[in-house]
Design an enzyme around this catalytic site. Structure first.
Site, PDB file in Angstrom:
ATOM      1  CB  SER A   1      -6.790   8.537   9.628  1.00 34.79           C
ATOM      2  OG  SER A   1      -6.409   8.271  11.010  1.00 34.79           O
TER       3      SER A   1
ATOM      4  NE  ARG B   1     -14.756   5.493  12.824  1.00 32.12           N
ATOM      5  CZ  ARG B   1     -14.181   5.615  11.767  1.00 32.12           C
ATOM      6  NH1 ARG B   1     -13.455   6.663  11.460  1.00 32.12           N
ATOM      7  NH2 ARG B   1     -14.272   4.505  10.874  1.00 32.12           N
TER       8      ARG B   1
ATOM      9  CE  LYS C   1      -3.600   1.970   2.641  1.00 36.05           C
ATOM     10  NZ  LYS C   1      -4.572   2.003   4.000  1.00 36.05           N
TER      11      LYS C   1
END
Ligand code: PNS
Length: 160
Positions: free
Chosen positions: A129, A91, A41
């Site tokens: 993020s 979340r 990645k």
């Protein structure tokens, strides 16, 4: 002695992560915050070493917290540490759907391992993020969203 691991990309560390680290460090005897090093990645903003520097500076006042990096399967990394709890923040329901799948798979890969979910603090429940990266790249002030070390690193990155 319960050793837990909080894995993630932390690219960069934000206030939701910091809150979760603090809370998990009060629950478990040892907490390892583990940054995934994914050589395939290449879209990460920060190198693993930059992310570890931020994490180390933010967690230096928490004596039972260590920071580390790992590569490959989380289930295998848990075995190398002898740790049995994976800590994840939730979340929203959308997180739960993904995390439930990963929890089942991780336990299939390593039956010694349990995943413990901690609800993200309400005030950080909208934070990610990727949003922090986007906002910072567009010149927004993210000082209310990230710890000082992340803010300084973002400012350095986008000043380049
Ligand atoms: O912060 P992130 O990017 O949501 O964290 C995701 C992470 C690192 C926890 C997850 O991608 C992971 O555990 N990767 C390691 C590879 C692995 O074990 N994959 C199988 C999961 S069932």
């Amino acid at each position: 002695m319960i050793h837990a691991v909080y894995p993630g990309s932390f690219d960069p560390l934000h206030n939701g992560h910091v809150d979760l680290i603090r809370r998990a460090s009060c629950i478990f005897d040892r907490l390892t915050v583990a940054v995934l090093h994914n050589p395939l990645k290449d879209s990460a903003l920060f190198t693993v070493s930059e992310r570890l520097d931020i994490l180390s500076s933010v967690t230096q006042g928490l004596p039972n917290v260590k920071c580390d990096k790992f590569e490959g399967l989380l289930a295998a990394y848990m075995s190398t540490l002898g740790a049995r709890i994976i800590v994840k923040g939730l979340r929203a329901i959308s997180d739960f759907e993904v995390e439930l799948q990963m929890a089942h798979l991780n336990r299939q890969l390593n039956p010694q391992v349990e995943t413990a979910f901690i609800m993200t603090a309400t005030r950080w429940s909208y934070l990610s993020s990727s949003r922090v990266r986007e906002l910072a790249s567009l010149g927004a002030d993210v000082s209310a969203l990230v710890p000082e070390a992340s803010l300084a690193a973002l400012q350095r990155k986008f000043a380049q």
